[in-house]
Design a protein around this motif. Structure first.
Motif, PDB file in Angstrom:
ATOM      1  N   LEU A  32      66.723 -52.009  -2.672  1.00  0.00           N
ATOM      2  CA  LEU A  32      65.355 -52.236  -2.220  1.00  0.00           C
ATOM      3  C   LEU A  32      65.326 -52.319  -0.689  1.00  0.00           C
ATOM      4  O   LEU A  32      66.125 -53.026  -0.087  1.00  0.00           O
ATOM      5  CB  LEU A  32      64.822 -53.527  -2.847  1.00  0.00           C
ATOM      6  N   ASN A  33      64.393 -51.566  -0.093  1.00  0.00           N
ATOM      7  CA  ASN A  33      64.336 -51.491   1.373  1.00  0.00           C
ATOM      8  C   ASN A  33      62.889 -51.232   1.801  1.00  0.00           C
ATOM      9  O   ASN A  33      62.011 -51.061   0.954  1.00  0.00           O
ATOM     10  CB  ASN A  33      65.282 -50.375   1.858  1.00  0.00           C
TER      11      ASN A  33
ATOM     12  N   GLY B 232      65.659 -50.105   7.427  1.00  0.00           N
ATOM     13  CA  GLY B 232      66.160 -51.408   7.031  1.00  0.00           C
ATOM     14  C   GLY B 232      67.088 -52.043   8.032  1.00  0.00           C
ATOM     15  O   GLY B 232      67.115 -51.659   9.201  1.00  0.00           O
ATOM     16  N   ASP B 233      67.884 -53.004   7.552  1.00  0.00           N
ATOM     17  CA  ASP B 233      68.783 -53.733   8.441  1.00  0.00           C
ATOM     18  C   ASP B 233      70.234 -53.331   8.167  1.00  0.00           C
ATOM     19  O   ASP B 233      70.532 -52.567   7.256  1.00  0.00           O
ATOM     20  CB  ASP B 233      68.564 -55.238   8.285  1.00  0.00           C
TER      21      ASP B 233
ATOM     22  N   ARG C 200      72.648 -54.897   6.921  1.00  0.00           N
ATOM     23  CA  ARG C 200      73.079 -55.343   5.612  1.00  0.00           C
ATOM     24  C   ARG C 200      72.871 -54.291   4.521  1.00  0.00           C
ATOM     25  O   ARG C 200      73.795 -53.909   3.824  1.00  0.00           O
ATOM     26  CB  ARG C 200      72.197 -56.553   5.300  1.00  0.00           C
ATOM     27  N   VAL C 201      71.639 -53.788   4.386  1.00  0.00           N
ATOM     28  CA  VAL C 201      71.377 -52.807   3.331  1.00  0.00           C
ATOM     29  C   VAL C 201      72.041 -51.471   3.657  1.00  0.00           C
ATOM     30  O   VAL C 201      72.494 -50.767   2.761  1.00  0.00           O
ATOM     31  CB  VAL C 201      69.859 -52.617   3.058  1.00  0.00           C
TER      32      VAL C 201
ATOM     33  N   ASP D  14      68.388 -58.802  -2.316  1.00  0.00           N
ATOM     34  CA  ASP D  14      68.785 -60.204  -2.117  1.00  0.00           C
ATOM     35  C   ASP D  14      67.830 -61.120  -2.866  1.00  0.00           C
ATOM     36  O   ASP D  14      66.727 -60.723  -3.245  1.00  0.00           O
ATOM     37  CB  ASP D  14      68.805 -60.535  -0.620  1.00  0.00           C
TER      38      ASP D  14
ATOM     39  N   PRO E 219      76.432 -59.850   8.784  1.00  0.00           N
ATOM     40  CA  PRO E 219      76.138 -61.274   8.631  1.00  0.00           C
ATOM     41  C   PRO E 219      75.138 -61.490   7.510  1.00  0.00           C
ATOM     42  O   PRO E 219      74.226 -60.688   7.319  1.00  0.00           O
ATOM     43  CB  PRO E 219      75.543 -61.667   9.981  1.00  0.00           C
ATOM     44  N   ALA E 220      75.321 -62.572   6.770  1.00  0.00           N
ATOM     45  CA  ALA E 220      74.384 -62.882   5.698  1.00  0.00           C
ATOM     46  C   ALA E 220      73.052 -63.265   6.310  1.00  0.00           C
ATOM     47  O   ALA E 220      72.976 -63.716   7.447  1.00  0.00           O
ATOM     48  CB  ALA E 220      74.910 -64.036   4.866  1.00  0.00           C
ATOM     49  N   ARG E 221      72.017 -63.074   5.529  1.00  0.00           N
ATOM     50  CA  ARG E 221      70.714 -63.566   5.937  1.00  0.00           C
ATOM     51  C   ARG E 221      70.848 -65.081   6.053  1.00  0.00           C
ATOM     52  O   ARG E 221      71.437 -65.707   5.201  1.00  0.00           O
ATOM     53  CB  ARG E 221      69.729 -63.219   4.821  1.00  0.00           C
ATOM     54  N   PRO E 222      70.304 -65.665   7.135  1.00  0.00           N
ATOM     55  CA  PRO E 222      70.542 -67.095   7.346  1.00  0.00           C
ATOM     56  C   PRO E 222      69.954 -67.930   6.222  1.00  0.00           C
ATOM     57  O   PRO E 222      68.939 -67.564   5.679  1.00  0.00           O
ATOM     58  CB  PRO E 222      69.782 -67.382   8.630  1.00  0.00           C
TER      59      PRO E 222
ATOM     60  N   VAL F 201      61.925 -55.966  10.723  1.00  0.00           N
ATOM     61  CA  VAL F 201      62.703 -56.310   9.532  1.00  0.00           C
ATOM     62  C   VAL F 201      63.488 -57.603   9.755  1.00  0.00           C
ATOM     63  O   VAL F 201      63.786 -58.324   8.822  1.00  0.00           O
ATOM     64  CB  VAL F 201      63.660 -55.181   9.065  1.00  0.00           C
TER      65      VAL F 201
ATOM     66  N   PHE G 226      60.487 -57.411   6.421  1.00  0.00           N
ATOM     67  CA  PHE G 226      61.215 -56.871   5.268  1.00  0.00           C
ATOM     68  C   PHE G 226      60.536 -57.331   3.975  1.00  0.00           C
ATOM     69  O   PHE G 226      60.118 -56.530   3.140  1.00  0.00           O
ATOM     70  CB  PHE G 226      62.682 -57.325   5.310  1.00  0.00           C
TER      71      PHE G 226
ATOM     72  N   PRO H 260      69.694 -60.427   9.846  1.00  0.00           N
ATOM     73  CA  PRO H 260      70.415 -59.337  10.525  1.00  0.00           C
ATOM     74  C   PRO H 260      69.676 -58.019  10.424  1.00  0.00           C
ATOM     75  O   PRO H 260      69.044 -57.757   9.441  1.00  0.00           O
ATOM     76  CB  PRO H 260      71.730 -59.267   9.762  1.00  0.00           C
TER      77      PRO H 260
END
Lengths: 349, 349
Positions: free
Chosen positions: A182-183, A191-192, A194-195, A231, A346-349, B150, B233, B349
């Motif tokens: 999903l984006n 997207g970012d 991460r994806v 996520d 990095p994980a989403r905070p 995002v 996002f 991120p």
């Protein structure tokens, strides 16, 4: 490995427990004649109810639990104070390998916390995820994570994809399920980090052939892919937004069909077709959120469902037990040699 | 400060430009008799069309632009190669303070990039956000960000809340709009550091009285709050998921009402009420995504809309111009003394 019980059932969880749980088991026992259930809860109450449900009575053994975890209890309190609760004793039975899985309609946060800590994650998995099946224009769609992890990195998303793909093969019976991330757009650069990092890994993985690439919000109900991976923050919001939009539409249609005498008559004429639509979209047919990635099958039934809905949650859990779902996930993850142990982004905070 | 033109109009953007743009302006000129539009595009083509639209002809001045930014062009290419495009020349007019705002039905990514770089952000704003108005069970709801960013930190979310609250007062005409932060649950401890830090600041801010706290996905269509604040996002996925769910429902209803002779008859009887529902949910009534936080009003019309939809996008822009929307945002942000300049929580991120 064989278990004494197919499933441990938390008889006391949910708005109308233990009655609807027992009614649901009466249906489930008919559908799964081989299944054996460990029924955990107040012995006196459930004993009386069970006596009047002959099929369930044959399939169940009762184990007494003096306490109940309430809907309001915080997960931390459930961990500390819930040792004698029906939910905990049911989960203990999975951890002890006595039952292959557990179904509860009780407190979601408590169930997730207890399952993660007592049943524990599969060694190959960094984080378990919450999945559900939902209707789309092209058949059932699996979506995960729906809120178990608000912060996810690329590695988590890749693991979710492997678990979701395995689930679609095992439970939906698809040979080569398609799946998408999903984006905010479908182009590769959207997207970012991460994806994009997760997409790079998935494209090269052993399940790469089924990887559709990025999908957008409207692709969920369009059924563009069989499995939608995201996520827990985005997935939870998307699930509830879609449910909210459908509820708005249902409420507005109810107003339309009661707004005038001709509209009421129109409703009566279209009713058989409208009833088929309602049946197709019936939330009870989609009841049962699945916590994937644990050393056992853990299914959460909606707290407010009825016997039919609870029986469906048992169906989902039985499908996973029968198809040795966790063995298949472990096999899939062991082939993911390209996923580094450290997060790629990095994980989403 | 007064401008020579209320709005600069990109006459060449969108699937059916310039025809529907001119038709839309003919409607808009009737609704806003004081408005003056700078119409930017191919002089010969739009001159001919304008001659047959008397109201628009009186309200418009044509400025020639030899090029068009295509729907496929990347934002970076649009920046480099688009200097003589209708979109760029219209935006230049806003940057030069000749027009108070701009409306375009062209390439969204290009419009956002050009607007940010040419028109520039308000000095008080870290990041502009994309907002839209959508229907709910309790009236119109504003949601932002829908995809401009995002990655957002707590400070961004707070700024989005101030802009959204101001928008609801100026454009929806509410005296004390309520607003909420989109999250995975409504309890204070839910979510990640980012949303919790933003909630702490908003509770203490000058708009704190209208802060509802956290809202969930289903609250968007329920209309629990007037303004839903989230990162780009999540907002983009939620918007498209909700639209997708409504589309699924519409498609299924179409099947229902053509599935049998009685169902067709039922449709005919209920049709006036169904038409009112369709009209109420008409996407054209909600056309116009607004880029908030810039030194000028920037509104993006859907590329595939018709004259009615384009006229609605002009309505939104005119409301913002008439109500000196940007002055009000600047005033609101200047009162936000409690927002630190540095991010309070790491950005997604």
């Amino acid at each position: 490995m064989s278990h004494a019980f197919s499933l441990a059932i938390d008889a006391m969880g949910g708005d109308n427990a233990p009655d609807i749980v027992l009614d649901g088991l009466e249906l489930a026992a008919e559908r799964h004649p081989q299944a054996r259930f460990l029924l955990v809860g107040d012995e006196t109450r459930i004993g009386g109810l069970l006596a009047r449900r002959p099929r369930a009575a044959k399939a169940c053994m009762i184990r007494h639990a003096p306490d109940v975890i309430s809907a309001e209890m915080k997960p931390t309190a459930a961990l500390r104070q819930g040792r004698n609760s029906s939910m905990r004793i049911a989960i203990d039975s999975v951890a002890a390998r006595e039952s292959a899985g557990v179904v509860s309609a009780g407190n979601t946060g408590a169930l997730m916390a207890l399952a993660k800590i007592v049943v524990k994650s599969l060694p190959e998995i960094d984080r378990p995820a919450l999945a559900a099946i939902m209707p789309s224009a092209r058949g059932d769609v699996v979506m995960l994570d729906l809120g178990a992890n608000v912060a996810c990195d690329a590695r988590n998303l890749v693991e979710f994809a492997v678990m979701g793909e395995t689930f679609a093969r095992a439970v939906l019976g698809l040979t080569t399920p398609s799946f998408g991330l999903l984006n905010v757009g479908s182009e590769e650069l959207k997207g970012d980090d991460r994806v994009r990092a997760a997409a790079d890994i998935l494209r090269e993985s052993h399940i790469g052939a089924g990887f559709h690439g990025f999908v957008e919000g409207h692709d969920i109900t369009a059924g563009t892919v069989d499995v939608v991976v995201t996520d827990g923050f985005t997935g939870n919001v998307a699930l509830k937004t879609g449910e909210g939009a459908l509820k708005l539409m249902r409420d507005l249609l109810r107003q339309v069909f009661t707004s005038s005498v001709p509209a009421r008559l129109g409703y009566l004429l279209a009713r058989p077709a409208l009833d088929r639509l309602r049946e197709w979209m019936d939330p009870r047919r989609y009841n049962g959120a699945i916590l994937l990635g644990l050393n056992g099958v853990v299914v959460k039934s909606h707290g407010g469902t009825d016997a039919l809905g609870f029986a469906h949650a048992v169906d989902v859990a039985m499908d996973m037990v029968t198809h040795h779902f966790n063995d298949r996930i472990r096999e899939g993850l062991s082939r993911l040699s390209t996923v580094p142990a450290a997060p790629l982004a990095p994980a989403r905070p």
